[in-house]
Scaffold this active site. Sequence first.
Site, PDB file in Angstrom:
ATOM      1  N   ASP A 207       1.077   0.001   0.998  1.00 28.48           N
ATOM      2  CA  ASP A 207       0.900  -1.134   1.902  1.00 28.48           C
ATOM      3  C   ASP A 207      -0.340  -1.914   1.489  1.00 28.48           C
ATOM      4  OD1 ASP A 207      -1.574  -0.176   3.742  1.00 28.48           O
ATOM      5  OD2 ASP A 207      -0.291   1.527   3.258  1.00 28.48           O
ATOM      6  N   ASP A 209      -3.746  -3.175   2.916  1.00 23.07           N
ATOM      7  CA  ASP A 209      -4.573  -2.792   4.050  1.00 23.07           C
ATOM      8  C   ASP A 209      -4.823  -3.991   4.963  1.00 23.07           C
ATOM      9  OD1 ASP A 209      -5.670  -0.275   4.927  1.00 23.07           O
ATOM     10  OD2 ASP A 209      -7.647  -1.199   4.785  1.00 23.07           O
TER      11      ASP A 209
END
Length: 266
Positions: A207, A209
Amino acid sequence: MSAPIGVIGGSGMYRLLTDTEAVTVDTPYGPPSEAPARGMLGGREVVFLPRHGADHRFAPHRIPYRANLWALRALGVRQLVTACAVGGLVPELTAGTVVVPDQVIDRTWGREHTYYDVEGPVVHVPFADPYCPRGRVAAAAAAQAGPLPAVDGGTMVVIQGPRFSSRAESRRNARDGGTIVNMTAMPETALARELALCCTTLALVTDADAGVEGGEHVTQEAVLELFARNITELSGVLQATVAALPDDECDCQHVLDGQKLPLTLP
């Protein structure tokens, strides 16, 4: 006969091993996260340990890191390869990228960070370069030959968890030079050095952040889903890394030479 290679990762990596055998190991620090499993991977003998336990019961701040590393060394391990999920702190590290980090920034607290907290000779280990240089060469080559985007080098910021970062914390971590963020690489990496183990890490970006441009709030479900979706490709990189590790000793395994230790290593 070559020493076995230690592998620490998620429980989904059990299926990679052949001819497995669970081994019970007692340590001065209690039991490890799970009984290590001896097996074969990439044509090499390995000892695998799931850091969170086979049922993922240990939160990052409660993992028995000292017991885990001690158990692996007690079983003959002198080289260690770890796999972990990370968030990207720079926009170019998109989900699905494999990073072979070369630096860490430790922002954890309250964890058992050292074996050498007993009265006796004081032990200082060098940690300027936390990861094994020869292991990193093998891992970077394996990652770059694999199907996922790969980056050689990066700074792992290790946060306490179990919560994810605020946007402000994420931006600070990036300003401080971090490129990826994780909750488990410390004290794991430092404890490996204290036991004179070579340590190499494969980090899968799951992902962006929260503070990164375009990054949304991070959810556990999204992290686990992306990691599971890429486990086959990451496992191939891990297998190729294990197969390529050199057999002979390196400088990592001599960091304690000449030092008096307050305990006897396994």
